[in-house]
Design a protein around this motif. Structure first.
Motif, mmCIF file in Angstrom:
data_model
loop_
_atom_site.group_PDB
_atom_site.id
_atom_site.type_symbol
_atom_site.label_atom_id
_atom_site.label_comp_id
_atom_site.label_asym_id
_atom_site.label_seq_id
_atom_site.Cartn_x
_atom_site.Cartn_y
_atom_site.Cartn_z
ATOM 1 N N ALA A 32 -10.321 33.594 1.508
ATOM 2 C CA ALA A 32 -9.694 33.705 0.187
ATOM 3 C C ALA A 32 -9.770 32.388 -0.578
ATOM 4 O O ALA A 32 -9.891 32.387 -1.805
ATOM 5 C CB ALA A 32 -8.246 34.163 0.316
ATOM 6 N N ALA A 33 -9.710 31.284 0.150
ATOM 7 C CA ALA A 33 -9.775 29.966 -0.483
ATOM 8 C C ALA A 33 -11.225 29.531 -0.733
ATOM 9 O O ALA A 33 -11.459 28.528 -1.408
ATOM 10 C CB ALA A 33 -9.066 28.930 0.381
ATOM 11 N N GLY A 34 -12.172 30.276 -0.151
ATOM 12 C CA GLY A 34 -13.575 29.900 -0.294
ATOM 13 C C GLY A 34 -13.920 28.641 0.472
ATOM 14 O O GLY A 34 -14.762 27.849 0.043
ATOM 15 N N LEU A 35 -13.266 28.448 1.607
ATOM 16 C CA LEU A 35 -13.459 27.248 2.415
ATOM 17 C C LEU A 35 -14.063 27.612 3.770
ATOM 18 O O LEU A 35 -13.965 28.763 4.214
ATOM 19 C CB LEU A 35 -12.124 26.529 2.603
ATOM 20 N N PRO A 36 -14.630 26.631 4.451
ATOM 21 C CA PRO A 36 -15.231 26.909 5.755
ATOM 22 C C PRO A 36 -14.201 27.398 6.773
ATOM 23 O O PRO A 36 -13.016 27.032 6.713
ATOM 24 C CB PRO A 36 -15.800 25.558 6.193
ATOM 25 N N VAL A 37 -14.693 28.222 7.709
ATOM 26 C CA VAL A 37 -13.848 28.699 8.799
ATOM 27 C C VAL A 37 -13.266 27.487 9.529
ATOM 28 O O VAL A 37 -13.973 26.524 9.804
ATOM 29 C CB VAL A 37 -14.676 29.581 9.772
ATOM 30 N N GLY A 38 -11.988 27.543 9.803
ATOM 31 C CA GLY A 38 -11.301 26.447 10.490
ATOM 32 C C GLY A 38 -10.480 25.569 9.563
ATOM 33 O O GLY A 38 -9.663 24.775 10.021
ATOM 34 N N SER A 39 -10.701 25.703 8.261
ATOM 35 C CA SER A 39 -9.970 24.861 7.309
ATOM 36 C C SER A 39 -8.464 25.088 7.412
ATOM 37 O O SER A 39 -7.676 24.138 7.439
ATOM 38 C CB SER A 39 -10.432 25.147 5.874
ATOM 39 N N THR A 40 -8.056 26.341 7.463
ATOM 40 C CA THR A 40 -6.625 26.652 7.523
ATOM 41 C C THR A 40 -6.026 26.174 8.838
ATOM 42 O O THR A 40 -4.946 25.579 8.851
ATOM 43 C CB THR A 40 -6.396 28.163 7.331
ATOM 44 N N SER A 41 -6.742 26.411 9.949
ATOM 45 C CA SER A 41 -6.185 25.999 11.248
ATOM 46 C C SER A 41 -6.128 24.488 11.393
ATOM 47 O O SER A 41 -5.332 23.974 12.177
ATOM 48 C CB SER A 41 -6.955 26.636 12.406
#
Length: 192
Positions: A32-41
């Motif tokens: 949803a943020a359009g960021l790479p996988v792992g950004s939220t974690s």
């Protein structure tokens, strides 16, 4: 311009408001943020940490929306207060629909996670304080009694409109009748 953390939390609110609590995952927020996988974690190691941070961000955004409304108006009568609440209901089901849906998802989740309940109570205290002040100014002689009656009805009205949208949604008559009935007019003291 917000921080990366705020960007992620706003994306999480969008996920909540558009897809519900079960859809709230680190990967969904990254997408949803359009960021790479792992950004939220990288910012929120666990789902509980993410959810706690979402509640803080959500509360700040909702408080800002209410404060914006408060800056635009200062109701001094029951009818004026009703007009403000009608405007708030329209904004909650229109321009702020996703944020409002996220609010309801969080409220339901707080029934399962007591830590969220405590967090929501704490963050809502500021909004509650100025709503009590609005009630006093509008003529309520018992704002502590009147506030839950009015706001619980308001919450249900908004929830119903979100769940079963009506293209002709106009809560004016209902909210006006409620507010002008609940707020007891000040009266002169009757001698004993």
């Amino acid at each position: 311009m917000g921080t990366r953390r705020d960007e992620l939390l706003d994306a999480a609110i969008t996920v909540l408001g558009e897809r519900g609590i079960r859809a709230l995952t680190h990967r969904a927020v990254d997408a949803a943020a359009g960021l790479p996988v792992g950004s939220t974690s990288n910012h929120f190691r666990t789902r509980d940490a993410l959810l706690d941070a979402v509640v803080e961000r959500f509360a700040a955004r909702e408080r800002a929306a209410w404060e914006d409304l408060a800056r635009r108006t200062y109701p001094t009568t029951p009818h004026e207060l009703a007009r403000v609440l009608v405007l708030a209901a329209r904004e909650a089901t229109g321009a702020h629909r996703t944020l409002t849906l996220a609010r309801y998802a969080i409220l339901v989740e707080s029934g399962i996670h007591p830590s969220l309940r405590a967090q929501l109570s704490a963050t809502g205290a500021e909004v509650n304080a100025w709503f009590l002040q609005w009630l006093r100014v509008a003529g309520s002689t018992d704002p502590e009694r009147d506030a839950p009656i009015i706001m619980n009805h308001f919450t249900g009205l908004v929830l119903h409109e979100l769940a079963i949208p009506d293209p002709a949604f106009d809560p004016t008559d209902q909210i006006t009748a409620l507010v002008t009935t609940v707020i007891r007019p000040r009266s002169a003291e009757v001698p004993s």
